[in-house]
Scaffold this active site. Structure first.
Site, PDB file in Angstrom:
ATOM      1  N   GLY A  91       1.120  -1.635  -0.037  1.00  0.00           N
ATOM      2  CA  GLY A  91      -0.971  -0.310  -0.236  1.00  0.00           C
ATOM      3  C   GLY A  91       0.708   1.162  -0.001  1.00  0.00           C
ATOM      4  O   GLY A  91       2.016   1.774   0.098  1.00  0.00           O
ATOM      5  N   MET A  93       1.822   4.992   1.747  1.00  0.00           N
ATOM      6  CA  MET A  93       2.719   5.001   2.842  1.00  0.00           C
ATOM      7  C   MET A  93       1.326   5.938   3.333  1.00  0.00           C
ATOM      8  O   MET A  93       0.446   6.332   2.967  1.00  0.00           O
ATOM      9  CB  MET A  93       3.495   6.714   2.805  1.00  0.00           C
ATOM     10  CG  MET A  93       4.691   6.151   2.099  1.00  0.00           C
ATOM     11  SD  MET A  93       6.311   7.718   1.877  1.00  0.00           S
ATOM     12  CE  MET A  93       6.081   7.532   3.597  1.00  0.00           C
ATOM     13  N   ASP A 168      10.260  -5.712   7.606  1.00  0.00           N
ATOM     14  CA  ASP A 168       9.586  -4.132   7.412  1.00  0.00           C
ATOM     15  C   ASP A 168      10.049  -3.402   6.084  1.00  0.00           C
ATOM     16  O   ASP A 168      11.646  -3.569   6.190  1.00  0.00           O
ATOM     17  CB  ASP A 168       9.281  -3.877   8.441  1.00  0.00           C
ATOM     18  CG  ASP A 168       8.194  -2.614   8.514  1.00  0.00           C
ATOM     19  OD1 ASP A 168       7.529  -2.758   7.571  1.00  0.00           O
ATOM     20  OD2 ASP A 168       8.745  -1.415   8.856  1.00  0.00           O
ATOM     21  N   GLU A 169       9.489  -2.111   5.484  1.00  0.00           N
ATOM     22  CA  GLU A 169      10.113  -1.900   4.469  1.00  0.00           C
ATOM     23  C   GLU A 169      11.347  -2.452   3.394  1.00  0.00           C
ATOM     24  O   GLU A 169      12.002  -2.360   3.234  1.00  0.00           O
ATOM     25  CB  GLU A 169      11.379  -1.137   5.491  1.00  0.00           C
ATOM     26  CG  GLU A 169      10.638   0.346   6.146  1.00  0.00           C
ATOM     27  CD  GLU A 169       9.303   1.252   5.274  1.00  0.00           C
ATOM     28  OE1 GLU A 169       9.357   1.439   4.501  1.00  0.00           O
ATOM     29  OE2 GLU A 169       8.971   1.581   5.838  1.00  0.00           O
ATOM     30  N   CYS A 225      -7.108   9.846   1.460  1.00  0.00           N
ATOM     31  CA  CYS A 225      -6.510  11.635   0.743  1.00  0.00           C
ATOM     32  C   CYS A 225      -6.240  12.663   1.080  1.00  0.00           C
ATOM     33  O   CYS A 225      -7.636  12.927   2.043  1.00  0.00           O
ATOM     34  CB  CYS A 225      -7.456  11.454  -0.123  1.00  0.00           C
ATOM     35  SG  CYS A 225      -6.627  12.957  -1.816  1.00  0.00           S
ATOM     36  N   TYR A 253       5.837  13.288   2.123  1.00  0.00           N
ATOM     37  CA  TYR A 253       5.224  12.287   1.577  1.00  0.00           C
ATOM     38  C   TYR A 253       4.237  12.503   2.138  1.00  0.00           C
ATOM     39  O   TYR A 253       3.490  12.840   3.298  1.00  0.00           O
ATOM     40  CB  TYR A 253       5.882  10.754   1.305  1.00  0.00           C
ATOM     41  CG  TYR A 253       6.538  10.371   1.364  1.00  0.00           C
ATOM     42  CD1 TYR A 253       7.324  10.595  -0.404  1.00  0.00           C
ATOM     43  CD2 TYR A 253       7.776  10.239   1.869  1.00  0.00           C
ATOM     44  CE1 TYR A 253       8.673  10.424  -1.125  1.00  0.00           C
ATOM     45  CE2 TYR A 253       9.139  10.194   1.359  1.00  0.00           C
ATOM     46  CZ  TYR A 253       9.484   9.512  -0.255  1.00  0.00           C
ATOM     47  OH  TYR A 253      10.880   9.253  -1.088  1.00  0.00           O
TER      48      TYR A 253
END
Length: 286
Positions: A91, A93, A168-169, A225, A253
């Protein structure tokens, strides 16, 4: 006439002379009679008793069937005991990927399974020895440059006892595909992967999408959003940096929907053009 008769007698001798010659020749038989010493009395042939030689096929089939079933059963049990799993969480950030990963890891640990978490050592926002969500949830982890070194750093004996591995990441690990495949297929581990599926330009990021064919399950999360509140599937970079890997937070971001991603990209590109023009102009004045 006398000469001619003599010639005939030379060419064709008289019949009496020929018969007298043949009478002196010895006649040989056309076959030989075997002597009695060669002949011997053979015993009468006996037909073997094939009934006594017939195998007991019913017991052999039963043995083969039982053995094959046992072999298949043992192979199935061995395969099941070594069967691992791969679960992928992707997904944009701020979609809660790390939070979802930690919840699954905590659930596995509560069920009595041995767990470990890995993250990239490139992410130093909250320290190297722990994984932290944007909400402040924190768990200890292994910070590594690559996944292939995890077994050695964790310890071979401890690795054998490990049941679940969280990553993760994951977009920062180049060897993600090989590690996940080997851990699940050969080592029987459950691997839970969390990472970005796309960069700020909506292009594939790292090797996260490469492990989709290996996955048992795929979870696509969405954020909200920041401009309209609708589901956000994309990450918009608000700054002028253009490198793919830029580790940052909300200062750089923000999650956006499709409409605001497109309009936002137009605004950002226009702003970058203006900034580049100003740099060129300022450089020409010096």
């Amino acid at each position: 006439m006398l000469y001619i008769s003599r010639m005939k007698s030379v060419i064709s001798p008289p019949f009496t002379t020929l018969t007298s010659h043949l009478s002196k020749t010895r006649h040989f038989p056309l076959y030989f009679q075997a002597s009695k010493s060669i002949l011997c009395d053979f015993p009468a042939l006996q037909i073997p008793n094939f009934i006594n030689l017939k195998p007991r096929t019913y017991s052999l089939k039963s043995s083969i069937s039982s053995t094959s079933i046992q072999n298949r059963s043992s192979r199935a049990e061995a395969s099941e005991s070594l069967s691992g799993e791969i679960h992928v969480i992707v997904g944009p950030m701020f979609a809660g990927k790390t939070t979802t990963l930690l919840r699954r890891i905590q659930a596995e640990s509560s069920n009595g399974r041995n767990v470990a978490i890995i993250k990239s050592n490139k992410d130093t926002r909250y320290g190297l020895d722990s994984i932290v969500t944007h909400d402040g949830v924190k768990l200890p982890c292994w910070a590594l440059a690559d996944l292939s070194s995890f077994r050695q750093n964790f310890g071979p004996d401890a690795y054998e006892k490990l049941d679940v591995i969280g990553i993760d990441e994951a977009q920062f690990f180049e060897d993600l595909y090989d590690f996940c495949r080997n851990a699940a297929d050969n080592d029987g581990k459950t691997v839970i992967v969390s990472g970005l599926d796309g960069d700020y330009l909506r292009r594939s990021f790292g090797s996260v999408l490469d492990i989709i064919p290996l996955a048992d399950s795929i979870t696509k999360l969405s954020a909200r959003c920041e401009l309209c509140g609708k589901p956000a599937l994309f990450t918009l970079r608000k700054t002028e940096e253009t490198q793919t890997e830029l580790i940052a937070g909300a200062d750089v971001y923000m999650p956006v929907c499709r409409r605001h991603y497109i309009s936002g990209q137009v605004v950002i590109e226009a702003a970058r053009t203006v900034l580049e023009t100003r740099k060129v102009q300022s450089g020409s004045y010096t």
